[in-house]
Scaffold this active site. Structure first.
Site, PDB file in Angstrom:
ATOM      1  N   ARG A 167       5.615   5.754  14.817  1.00  0.00           N
ATOM      2  CA  ARG A 167       5.438   6.161  13.419  1.00  0.00           C
ATOM      3  C   ARG A 167       4.897   7.582  13.353  1.00  0.00           C
ATOM      4  NH1 ARG A 167       1.779   6.340   9.524  1.00  0.00           N
ATOM      5  NH2 ARG A 167       1.962   5.043   7.674  1.00  0.00           N
TER       6      ARG A 167
ATOM      7  N   HIS B 173       0.811  -1.225   0.000  1.00  0.00           N
ATOM      8  CA  HIS B 173       0.000   0.000   0.000  1.00  0.00           C
ATOM      9  C   HIS B 173       0.840   1.269   0.000  1.00  0.00           C
ATOM     10  CE1 HIS B 173       0.887  -0.792   4.248  1.00  0.00           C
ATOM     11  NE2 HIS B 173       0.653   0.486   4.504  1.00  0.00           N
TER      12      HIS B 173
ATOM     13  N   HIS C 295       4.671   0.028   0.425  1.00  0.00           N
ATOM     14  CA  HIS C 295       5.355  -0.801   1.426  1.00  0.00           C
ATOM     15  C   HIS C 295       4.437  -1.916   1.934  1.00  0.00           C
ATOM     16  CE1 HIS C 295       3.523   2.592   3.560  1.00  0.00           C
ATOM     17  NE2 HIS C 295       3.408   1.809   4.605  1.00  0.00           N
TER      18      HIS C 295
ATOM     19  N   ASP D 260       0.418   4.772   1.953  1.00  0.00           N
ATOM     20  CA  ASP D 260      -0.359   5.192   3.117  1.00  0.00           C
ATOM     21  C   ASP D 260      -1.467   6.167   2.708  1.00  0.00           C
ATOM     22  OD1 ASP D 260       1.048   3.768   5.110  1.00  0.00           O
ATOM     23  OD2 ASP D 260       2.638   5.272   5.126  1.00  0.00           O
TER      24      ASP D 260
END
Ligand code: SIN
Length: 327
Positions: free
Chosen positions: A307, A142, A292, A144
């Protein structure tokens, strides 16, 4: 010498060897476009992890006090390598945040909040704790938040606790993937637009009432299938298995055919880098130029990552204007 072919059944492939997308042989892409300012880096050293994607950057400590020259070189390195990896960054969350903030405004993820620890006050930090009680959900390719009108520019992920083995993150270079598509496929997709939506993904664990309540704030979005990176003019594929629902303006069958073909192409090994984390490794990826996939293979060991996500632009297509509008 034994006659191997006499005992082995003939292997029937679902695609033919003449299909240009699945033919074997060199798949060698350019790492950067022709307009890239290709000078050596002076503020740090760069060790490539593959020919086109991923580089380990050595010689700097991340934080908010990086000077303009270093930032300018990092900007160039991110455009060149798509994923920058910094090892042995024994830094606090405040330095992590200060580094990420140098790239733009930080954003909160509207759905991934469950990882926040008691006492965690940073609204925009998402702590991804993936242990037996929280199944890893990032093991699909995907970009993000591509379902958003302006998907994240990038993310900075810091390894707080990692399993002895497993929990790698894989990245795929969507610029190289675009460049190595056959011309006939490029002609078919260059002006197409796709719809991206979070409901079939994050909505799976929500009741219809919750989805209906969230919908006005988080509508589906439309983006060019081929996105152009403003700083370089580089073209990149911008469809992904998690969030892209369909290509607009073609039949459902053609949309499925094209998406399947593009996903299989992006996932070829030549476009990938696999990051093996260590504690205090930080990875910074450009969410526009790569996808990723977080391997979810390490239970019952723990993997804790902090994150931070950076606000991005509305994607622009080859025609030069953004198509993104809420569907
Ligand atoms: C993500 O998909 O953003 C998480 C990546 C990871 O945990 O490796």
């Amino acid at each position: 010498m034994s006659n191997v072919s006499a005992v082995r059944p003939t292997h029937k492939m679902h695609v033919t060897a003449t299909d240009p997308l699945y033919a074997s042989g060199p798949l060698v892409a350019d790492r950067v476009g022709p307009s890239f300012d290709d000078r050596p880096y002076e503020r740090f050293s760069v060790a490539p992890m593959t020919p086109t994607i991923g580089a380990e950057v050595d010689g700097i400590r991340l934080g908010g006090d990086l000077d303009e020259e270093t930032m300018a070189e990092l900007r160039r390195a991110l455009l060149e390598w798509k994923v920058l990896v910094f090892r042995d960054q024994d830094i606090e969350r405040s330095a992590h945040r200060a580094f990420a903030s140098k790239w733009g405004e930080l954003e909160e993820h509207p759905f991934i909040k469950y990882g926040k620890y008691p006492g965690q006050t940073d609204a925009d930090v998402v702590t991804l704790e993936r242990d037996v009680s929280v199944a890893g959900i990032e093991n699909n390719w995907h970009h993000d938040v591509s379902w958003s009108r302006a998907p994240s520019f990038g993310a900075v992920l810091r390894a707080v606790e990692v399993p002895a083995v497993g929990g790698d993150t894989l990245f795929a270079d969507t610029c190289a993937a675009y460049d190595l598509l056959p011309d006939a496929i490029k002609e078919r997709i260059d002006s197409l637009v796709a719809e991206h939506d979070w409901v079939p993904n994050f909505g799976k664990s929500m009741t219809p009432d919750v989805i209906a309540a969230l919908r006005p704030d988080y509508p589906a979005a439309q983006h060019p299938v081929v996105r152009v990176i403003p700083e370089t003019g580089r073209r990149t594929l911008f469809v992904n298995t998690n969030f892209t629902q369909r290509i607009l303006g073609v039949s459902e069958a053609e949309s499925n055919e094209l998406l399947t073909l593009l996903y299989r192409h992006v996932q070829r090994a030549e476009f990938q880098v696999r990051l093996r984390w260590r504690k205090d490794t930080v990875a910074f990826w450009d969410n526009r130029t790569c996808q990723h996939y977080a391997a979810s293979d390490y239970y019952p060991q723990r993997r804790i990552m902090d994150r931070l996500s950076i606000v991005g632009d509305v994607p622009v297509g080859i025609a030069g204007s953004p198509v993104a509008q809420e569907a």
